[in-house]
Design a protein around this motif. Structure first.
Motif, PDB file in Angstrom:
ATOM      1  N   SER A 142       0.844  -1.201   0.000  1.00  0.00           N
ATOM      2  CA  SER A 142       0.000   0.000   0.000  1.00  0.00           C
ATOM      3  C   SER A 142       0.874   1.243   0.000  1.00  0.00           C
ATOM      4  O   SER A 142       1.954   1.272   0.597  1.00  0.00           O
ATOM      5  N   ARG A 143       0.367   2.259  -0.692  1.00  0.00           N
ATOM      6  CA  ARG A 143       1.120   3.511  -0.779  1.00  0.00           C
ATOM      7  C   ARG A 143       0.145   4.647  -1.055  1.00  0.00           C
ATOM      8  O   ARG A 143      -0.859   4.457  -1.743  1.00  0.00           O
ATOM      9  N   GLU A 144       0.455   5.809  -0.524  1.00  0.00           N
ATOM     10  CA  GLU A 144      -0.396   6.975  -0.743  1.00  0.00           C
ATOM     11  C   GLU A 144       0.433   8.120  -1.295  1.00  0.00           C
ATOM     12  O   GLU A 144       1.577   8.325  -0.893  1.00  0.00           O
ATOM     13  N   LEU A 145      -0.163   8.847  -2.241  1.00  0.00           N
ATOM     14  CA  LEU A 145       0.452  10.049  -2.799  1.00  0.00           C
ATOM     15  C   LEU A 145      -0.515  11.202  -2.609  1.00  0.00           C
ATOM     16  O   LEU A 145      -1.720  11.032  -2.806  1.00  0.00           O
ATOM     17  N   LYS A 146       0.009  12.359  -2.267  1.00  0.00           N
ATOM     18  CA  LYS A 146      -0.830  13.546  -2.147  1.00  0.00           C
ATOM     19  C   LYS A 146      -0.055  14.724  -2.715  1.00  0.00           C
ATOM     20  O   LYS A 146       1.114  14.917  -2.404  1.00  0.00           O
ATOM     21  N   PHE A 147      -0.758  15.497  -3.571  1.00  0.00           N
ATOM     22  CA  PHE A 147      -0.139  16.649  -4.219  1.00  0.00           C
ATOM     23  C   PHE A 147      -1.056  17.844  -4.122  1.00  0.00           C
ATOM     24  O   PHE A 147      -2.276  17.700  -4.051  1.00  0.00           O
ATOM     25  N   GLN A 148      -0.447  19.000  -4.204  1.00  0.00           N
ATOM     26  CA  GLN A 148      -1.172  20.250  -4.388  1.00  0.00           C
ATOM     27  C   GLN A 148      -0.509  20.983  -5.538  1.00  0.00           C
ATOM     28  O   GLN A 148       0.706  20.876  -5.736  1.00  0.00           O
ATOM     29  N   VAL A 149      -1.301  21.742  -6.293  1.00  0.00           N
ATOM     30  CA  VAL A 149      -0.764  22.492  -7.427  1.00  0.00           C
ATOM     31  C   VAL A 149      -1.487  23.825  -7.496  1.00  0.00           C
ATOM     32  O   VAL A 149      -2.687  23.907  -7.202  1.00  0.00           O
ATOM     33  N   ASP A 150      -0.758  24.864  -7.851  1.00  0.00           N
ATOM     34  CA  ASP A 150      -1.409  26.157  -8.020  1.00  0.00           C
ATOM     35  C   ASP A 150      -1.716  26.375  -9.502  1.00  0.00           C
ATOM     36  O   ASP A 150      -1.384  25.545 -10.353  1.00  0.00           O
ATOM     37  N   SER A 151      -2.344  27.473  -9.832  1.00  0.00           N
ATOM     38  CA  SER A 151      -2.783  27.730 -11.207  1.00  0.00           C
ATOM     39  C   SER A 151      -1.623  27.939 -12.176  1.00  0.00           C
ATOM     40  O   SER A 151      -1.813  27.928 -13.384  1.00  0.00           O
ATOM     41  N   GLN A 152      -0.412  28.126 -11.664  1.00  0.00           N
ATOM     42  CA  GLN A 152       0.772  28.297 -12.507  1.00  0.00           C
ATOM     43  C   GLN A 152       1.520  26.989 -12.734  1.00  0.00           C
ATOM     44  O   GLN A 152       2.534  26.968 -13.425  1.00  0.00           O
ATOM     45  N   GLY A 153       1.052  25.904 -12.132  1.00  0.00           N
ATOM     46  CA  GLY A 153       1.695  24.611 -12.314  1.00  0.00           C
ATOM     47  C   GLY A 153       2.864  24.362 -11.391  1.00  0.00           C
ATOM     48  O   GLY A 153       3.800  23.651 -11.735  1.00  0.00           O
ATOM     49  N   HIS A 154       2.801  24.922 -10.169  1.00  0.00           N
ATOM     50  CA  HIS A 154       3.821  24.668  -9.144  1.00  0.00           C
ATOM     51  C   HIS A 154       3.281  23.574  -8.226  1.00  0.00           C
ATOM     52  O   HIS A 154       2.315  23.798  -7.499  1.00  0.00           O
ATOM     53  N   TRP A 155       3.899  22.395  -8.260  1.00  0.00           N
ATOM     54  CA  TRP A 155       3.443  21.228  -7.508  1.00  0.00           C
ATOM     55  C   TRP A 155       4.238  21.060  -6.224  1.00  0.00           C
ATOM     56  O   TRP A 155       5.455  21.254  -6.208  1.00  0.00           O
ATOM     57  N   VAL A 156       3.554  20.654  -5.153  1.00  0.00           N
ATOM     58  CA  VAL A 156       4.200  20.295  -3.887  1.00  0.00           C
ATOM     59  C   VAL A 156       3.579  18.995  -3.392  1.00  0.00           C
ATOM     60  O   VAL A 156       2.429  18.675  -3.702  1.00  0.00           O
ATOM     61  N   ASP A 157       4.358  18.249  -2.607  1.00  0.00           N
ATOM     62  CA  ASP A 157       3.848  16.999  -2.051  1.00  0.00           C
ATOM     63  C   ASP A 157       3.174  17.246  -0.698  1.00  0.00           C
ATOM     64  O   ASP A 157       2.998  18.406  -0.291  1.00  0.00           O
ATOM     65  N   ALA A 158       2.806  16.180  -0.008  1.00  0.00           N
ATOM     66  CA  ALA A 158       2.096  16.284   1.273  1.00  0.00           C
ATOM     67  C   ALA A 158       2.911  17.011   2.336  1.00  0.00           C
ATOM     68  O   ALA A 158       2.351  17.583   3.266  1.00  0.00           O
ATOM     69  N   ASP A 159       4.243  17.003   2.199  1.00  0.00           N
ATOM     70  CA  ASP A 159       5.117  17.694   3.150  1.00  0.00           C
ATOM     71  C   ASP A 159       5.474  19.097   2.684  1.00  0.00           C
ATOM     72  O   ASP A 159       6.391  19.716   3.206  1.00  0.00           O
ATOM     73  N   ASN A 160       4.769  19.588   1.664  1.00  0.00           N
ATOM     74  CA  ASN A 160       4.971  20.924   1.092  1.00  0.00           C
ATOM     75  C   ASN A 160       6.347  21.075   0.432  1.00  0.00           C
ATOM     76  O   ASN A 160       6.883  22.170   0.344  1.00  0.00           O
ATOM     77  N   ILE A 161       6.912  19.947  -0.023  1.00  0.00           N
ATOM     78  CA  ILE A 161       8.194  19.960  -0.720  1.00  0.00           C
ATOM     79  C   ILE A 161       7.913  20.112  -2.210  1.00  0.00           C
ATOM     80  O   ILE A 161       7.092  19.388  -2.783  1.00  0.00           O
TER      81      ILE A 161
END
Length: 186
Positions: A63-82
Motif C-alpha cells: 500500500s502507498r499513498e500520494l498527495k499533491f497540491q498544485v497552483d494555477s501556474q503549475g507549481h506542484w508540492v507533495d504532502a510535506d509541502n516539498i
C-alpha cells in the motif's frame, strides 16, 4: 462507471460540482501484467477545472499513498509541502488507470472544433505510482448537444486515439482501452 475493453476491471466515479469547484472521488479495480490492483483517488479542482489537490491510495501488500497540491501556474508540492520541480508547468493530472482524467483538460480548455492545444500533465502510472511530466495534445474535431469528439495524442509516448465524450466531457469510449458501462447524474 467504466470497464476495460479487454480483461477484467471497473471504475466507479462520483463527480460533484459544488459552489467553489469540482470534487471527484473514484475507485479503480483492475489488473496489469496479470497483477491485480485497487486504487482510490480524489481530485479537487477549482470552478475552471484546474486541479488543486490530488490524493491517490494504492491498496494491497505494498500500500502507498500520494498527495499533491498544485497552483494555477503549475507549481506542484507533495504532502510535506516539498516542491516537485520535475512537474513544473503541469496543470492537469493524468492517472493511467482511468479515462476520467481526460475530462480535466477537455473541460478546462473548452476547445472549439478545429482548435488544438498542447499541454503538460503530471502522469501517474498505475499500479507503480511513478510520476513523470508528459506532453499531450487535444484537438476538438466536432461538437454537438450530445457530446464531442477529440483527437488525443500523447506526444511523449507517441500514442494517439479519438475520444468520444458526452455533453459533460466524460469519456464514453476510449477505443481499445475503456468504455463507459453505466451513467447516472444525481
Amino acid at each position: 462507471m467504466w470497464v476495460p475493453w479487454i480483461g477484467t476491471g471497473i471504475e466507479h466515479l462520483r463527480l460533484q460540482q459544488i459552489d467553489k469547484g469540482i470534487y471527484i472521488d473514484s475507485v479503480v479495480v483492475g489488473s496489469k501484467h496479470k497483477q491485480p490492483f485497487r486504487v482510490w483517488y480524489k481530485i479537487y479542482c477549482d470552478s475552471e477545472w484546474r486541479v488543486q489537490t490530488c490524493l491517490l491510495h494504492r491498496y494491497g501488500p505494498r500500500s502507498r499513498e500520494l498527495k499533491f497540491q498544485v497552483d494555477s501556474q503549475g507549481h506542484w508540492v507533495d504532502a510535506d509541502n516539498i516542491s516537485l520541480s520535475a512537474l513544473e508547468g503541469c496543470i492537469d493530472v493524468d492517472i493511467s488507470a482511468t479515462p476520467f482524467t481526460n475530462t480535466l483538460p477537455i473541460r478546462r480548455l473548452s476547445l472549439l472544433p478545429g482548435q488544438s492545444t498542447d499541454i503538460l500533465v503530471t502522469y501517474i502510472s498505475i499500479p507503480e505510482l511513478e510520476i513523470v511530466p508528459v506532453k499531450k495534445r487535444y484537438t476538438c474535431l466536432e461538437t454537438s448537444d450530445n457530446g464531442s469528439l477529440y483527437h488525443y495524442e500523447n506526444l511523449t509516448r507517441g500514442f494517439a486515439t479519438e475520444l468520444h465524450v458526452d455533453a459533460q466531457g466524460l469519456v464514453l469510449d476510449y477505443p481499445e482501452v475503456w468504455k463507459r458501462s453505466w451513467n447516472e447524474f444525481f
